[in-house]
Design a protein around this motif. Sequence first.
Motif, PDB file in Angstrom:
ATOM      1  N   THR A   7      -1.201  -8.606  -2.796  1.00 39.47           N
ATOM      2  CA  THR A   7      -2.196  -7.770  -2.111  1.00 39.47           C
ATOM      3  C   THR A   7      -2.170  -8.021  -0.606  1.00 39.47           C
ATOM      4  N   LEU A   8      -2.128  -9.283  -0.215  1.00 40.90           N
ATOM      5  CA  LEU A   8      -2.078  -9.606   1.206  1.00 40.90           C
ATOM      6  C   LEU A   8      -0.799  -9.079   1.852  1.00 40.90           C
ATOM      7  N   GLU A   9       0.308  -9.152   1.125  1.00 38.62           N
ATOM      8  CA  GLU A   9       1.576  -8.639   1.658  1.00 38.62           C
ATOM      9  C   GLU A   9       1.488  -7.129   1.891  1.00 38.62           C
ATOM     10  N   TYR A  10       0.927  -6.428   0.922  1.00 39.72           N
ATOM     11  CA  TYR A  10       0.741  -4.984   1.099  1.00 39.72           C
ATOM     12  C   TYR A  10      -0.166  -4.681   2.287  1.00 39.72           C
ATOM     13  N   LEU A  11      -1.248  -5.431   2.414  1.00 42.69           N
ATOM     14  CA  LEU A  11      -2.186  -5.175   3.512  1.00 42.69           C
ATOM     15  C   LEU A  11      -1.515  -5.381   4.862  1.00 42.69           C
ATOM     16  N   ALA A  65       1.712  -0.465   9.646  1.00 40.40           N
ATOM     17  CA  ALA A  65       2.078   0.964   9.684  1.00 40.40           C
ATOM     18  C   ALA A  65       1.010   1.811  10.359  1.00 40.40           C
ATOM     19  N   GLY A  66      -0.091   1.178  10.795  1.00 39.14           N
ATOM     20  CA  GLY A  66      -1.090   1.914  11.556  1.00 39.14           C
ATOM     21  C   GLY A  66      -2.414   2.134  10.872  1.00 39.14           C
ATOM     22  N   LEU A  67      -2.558   1.728   9.597  1.00 37.33           N
ATOM     23  CA  LEU A  67      -3.836   1.900   8.910  1.00 37.33           C
ATOM     24  C   LEU A  67      -4.807   0.800   9.315  1.00 37.33           C
ATOM     25  N   SER A  68      -6.091   1.134   9.353  1.00 35.62           N
ATOM     26  CA  SER A  68      -7.103   0.099   9.555  1.00 35.62           C
ATOM     27  C   SER A  68      -7.171  -0.776   8.310  1.00 35.62           C
ATOM     28  N   VAL A  69      -7.790  -1.944   8.453  1.00 31.29           N
ATOM     29  CA  VAL A  69      -7.914  -2.836   7.303  1.00 31.29           C
ATOM     30  C   VAL A  69      -8.674  -2.139   6.181  1.00 31.29           C
ATOM     31  N   GLU A  70      -9.737  -1.417   6.530  1.00 31.35           N
ATOM     32  CA  GLU A  70     -10.524  -0.718   5.512  1.00 31.35           C
ATOM     33  C   GLU A  70      -9.700   0.349   4.805  1.00 31.35           C
ATOM     34  N   ASP A  71      -8.947   1.139   5.584  1.00 35.78           N
ATOM     35  CA  ASP A  71      -8.115   2.170   4.969  1.00 35.78           C
ATOM     36  C   ASP A  71      -7.006   1.542   4.132  1.00 35.78           C
ATOM     37  N   ALA A  72      -6.509   0.399   4.575  1.00 36.18           N
ATOM     38  CA  ALA A  72      -5.427  -0.274   3.843  1.00 36.18           C
ATOM     39  C   ALA A  72      -5.916  -0.751   2.474  1.00 36.18           C
ATOM     40  N   VAL A  73      -7.069  -1.398   2.430  1.00 33.42           N
ATOM     41  CA  VAL A  73      -7.555  -1.897   1.140  1.00 33.42           C
ATOM     42  C   VAL A  73      -7.927  -0.743   0.215  1.00 33.42           C
ATOM     43  N   ASP A  74      -8.282   0.390   0.783  1.00 36.98           N
ATOM     44  CA  ASP A  74      -8.602   1.561  -0.045  1.00 36.98           C
ATOM     45  C   ASP A  74      -7.367   2.156  -0.705  1.00 36.98           C
ATOM     46  N   GLN A  75      -6.194   1.739  -0.272  1.00 38.36           N
ATOM     47  CA  GLN A  75      -4.956   2.236  -0.863  1.00 38.36           C
ATOM     48  C   GLN A  75      -4.473   1.379  -2.030  1.00 38.36           C
ATOM     49  N   ILE A  76      -5.262   0.377  -2.389  1.00 36.82           N
ATOM     50  CA  ILE A  76      -4.809  -0.589  -3.400  1.00 36.82           C
ATOM     51  C   ILE A  76      -5.683  -0.551  -4.639  1.00 36.82           C
ATOM     52  N   SER A  77      -5.038  -0.552  -5.797  1.00 35.06           N
ATOM     53  CA  SER A  77      -5.716  -0.835  -7.062  1.00 35.06           C
ATOM     54  C   SER A  77      -4.934  -1.961  -7.737  1.00 35.06           C
ATOM     55  N   ILE A  78      -5.545  -2.607  -8.695  1.00 37.77           N
ATOM     56  CA  ILE A  78      -4.958  -3.798  -9.324  1.00 37.77           C
ATOM     57  C   ILE A  78      -4.939  -3.606 -10.828  1.00 37.77           C
ATOM     58  N   LEU A  82     -14.559  -3.594  -3.348  1.00 38.22           N
ATOM     59  CA  LEU A  82     -13.347  -4.219  -3.875  1.00 38.22           C
ATOM     60  C   LEU A  82     -12.472  -3.174  -4.552  1.00 38.22           C
ATOM     61  N   PRO A  83     -11.180  -3.446  -4.685  1.00 40.89           N
ATOM     62  CA  PRO A  83     -10.311  -2.507  -5.409  1.00 40.89           C
ATOM     63  C   PRO A  83     -10.704  -2.424  -6.883  1.00 40.89           C
ATOM     64  N   ALA A  84     -10.359  -1.308  -7.504  1.00 32.70           N
ATOM     65  CA  ALA A  84     -10.506  -1.200  -8.954  1.00 32.70           C
ATOM     66  C   ALA A  84      -9.562  -2.190  -9.616  1.00 32.70           C
ATOM     67  N   ILE A  85     -10.038  -2.862 -10.664  1.00 33.98           N
ATOM     68  CA  ILE A  85      -9.203  -3.814 -11.411  1.00 33.98           C
ATOM     69  C   ILE A  85      -9.081  -3.287 -12.842  1.00 33.98           C
ATOM     70  N   HIS A  86      -7.934  -2.745 -13.160  1.00 31.69           N
ATOM     71  CA  HIS A  86      -7.692  -2.139 -14.466  1.00 31.69           C
ATOM     72  C   HIS A  86      -7.073  -3.163 -15.415  1.00 31.69           C
ATOM     73  N   ALA A  87      -7.262  -2.947 -16.705  1.00 31.50           N
ATOM     74  CA  ALA A  87      -6.727  -3.848 -17.722  1.00 31.50           C
ATOM     75  C   ALA A  87      -5.717  -3.111 -18.589  1.00 31.50           C
ATOM     76  N   GLU A  88      -4.735  -3.851 -19.057  1.00 31.61           N
ATOM     77  CA  GLU A  88      -3.734  -3.323 -19.993  1.00 31.61           C
ATOM     78  C   GLU A  88      -3.516  -4.374 -21.069  1.00 31.61           C
ATOM     79  N   THR A  89      -3.584  -3.960 -22.325  1.00 27.89           N
ATOM     80  CA  THR A  89      -3.327  -4.937 -23.389  1.00 27.89           C
ATOM     81  C   THR A  89      -1.920  -5.480 -23.226  1.00 27.89           C
ATOM     82  N   ALA A  90      -1.813  -6.783 -23.085  1.00 21.17           N
ATOM     83  CA  ALA A  90      -0.592  -7.444 -22.640  1.00 21.17           C
ATOM     84  C   ALA A  90       0.599  -7.176 -23.552  1.00 21.17           C
ATOM     85  N   PRO A  91       1.674  -6.594 -23.029  1.00 23.55           N
ATOM     86  CA  PRO A  91       2.857  -6.348 -23.856  1.00 23.55           C
ATOM     87  C   PRO A  91       3.433  -7.616 -24.487  1.00 23.55           C
ATOM     88  N   VAL A  92       3.252  -8.773 -23.825  1.00 25.65           N
ATOM     89  CA  VAL A  92       3.841 -10.007 -24.357  1.00 25.65           C
ATOM     90  C   VAL A  92       3.274 -10.403 -25.715  1.00 25.65           C
TER      91      VAL A  92
END
Length: 620
Positions: A243-247, A253-266, A302-312
Amino acid sequence: MTDSQVGTEDAALQHEWYRAVAKVFARTRKQDPSDVPDDVWKKLIKPTYDGIDVKPLYMRTDQGPEPSAPGEFPYTRGAKLLEADNAGWGIREVFGPAVEVNATAGGQSAKDINKRILHALNVGTTVLELKGIQPTDIPGVLNDVYLDLAPIALATPSKELGDAFLDFLETNGDDKTTADLGASPLTSGFDSSQSVDLDTAIAWAKKASELPGAVHAITVNGVSLSNQGATDSQEIGLVLAATLEYLRKLTDAGLSVEDAVDQISIRLAATDDFFSTICKFRALRSLLARVWEVLGIVDHPLPAIHAETAPVMFAQRDPYTNILRCTIASFAAGVGGATSVLVHPFDYAIKNGLPGARRSFAHRIARNINLLLLEESHLGFVADPAGGSYYAEFFTDQLEEKAWGVLTDVESKDGFIAETDNGDIQKLLDESYEKRRDDIAHRRTKVTAINEFPNLAEKPLAADLRIEPTGVRRWGADFEALRNRSDAYFEKEEKRPVIKLAPLGPLAKHNIRTGFTTNLLASGGIQADNPGQVTPDDENFATQFKDAPIVVVCGTDAEYAENAGSAIDALRAAGVKKVLLAGAPKAVENLDDSSKPDDYLNMKIDAVSTLSGLLDELGA
């Protein structure tokens, strides 16, 4: 009652429990309880793969600071409180020709996919994920879908598909639209999942930030890390590092911190380890809030945090047991505060699904798991049901500490991209995977239908289905590879590889070890032939075992002391090539070397290695 009186009462209660545990240990050791120390309970502590010591009991003496209320910083107990109409989590389902692989001819067109989508929305699905569709199919696939009501995400997007989706949202979206483009360039390489490159993801983010509504270009996909063996703290810590690397890239690339975090979901993997899954979501929210605090945007959502039943965790054998795993996992993710939960069909690990199982049935069962939890159990109406549990609060705190250590270690070494490029993250995942694989191989970790309670009577999988999903280190893979060998043998010989048992003593005495051995052998695809109690000096003894390639002697240690030597000698005289004993070597340590078994079956063996060797000897 004063605090000191409460403390005294708690201490007395705790000591009472210590002595109760000591009495149990005393009985098993045949000791006087007074000879067993109070701290013997510490033998019941079990460490997790993250190195967190889990005690058998948590009491008020383990209580930490009062956690913040749901919706309050640091959001451990929930990012926000929802009104009753929106309580709970989103029910996510995947659609597209890549999913409906068994659809009849003509059933994979945009019109047919749209028909399935509209049906699903009418029967409970609330979040759509599109996989494998063509860019030109987007309007047809989403025909009559209200973008202000149903969030839409792309799975494994191509550049062409993402570009077309952005164009579609620009024309059809509004300020109530929620969409994820699903670009995951930093994590996709770990499990070989498809994604666009980082430059494309950044370009999408810049365009998406100008669209109305909540359009997220980037998904920080912890599931890709889980697929390679990440522990809970590693998944959290590496997700934060990515997440920090993406931010950094987005703000460069020119986005504000607020706009940058709005581009992320988890996205996180939800496993059937109930409490660890609950606490994983709680811990990630709390640590994200701390990061937001450092970034100076503490009040920003905060970003949305989605769940996926673990393939493992999915098994190919006896796949209906996956319904149980998915129920636990989705329950835990929902209780932990996931934004949406994707429950994969029970036959997810089998290429094209389980033969004979209708795809509509598999998807309906997956959907209904969420619906039962939300609509019948009403879990969504309670914010953070685990909050206040001494264990849950302790475990969440410990996960936060461990995950923060993972994050700071990666950041101290130039960040996620650098650590990926030099192979350190993959090495970390490899080490964690090997620890779990070894525990499963030794059956210290139980996997139902795999290394415990396998069902040899189920119909064998066809040869073209006995393959591993790409990029996923499944927990049951090693044992199921043995089952594959058994299936191939079955196809050729029309029977399973067989090992005979030689039960000594009456049923009440040999039953424990014959049951253990039958279960163990079945986990490797080997059928146990149990003739019932046998006696070495019986005139028919040799006939029963004549030329049997392998025999396992089963009984109590007392029976071994009396009859194991003569039984083993008689079996060898009957032509048995290999004699095993169910138990430990110390049970026959007084026998002459010539009368000792060739090997032992017990809870300490590497079952995968042992069973593989037995299959070799049986010609499978």
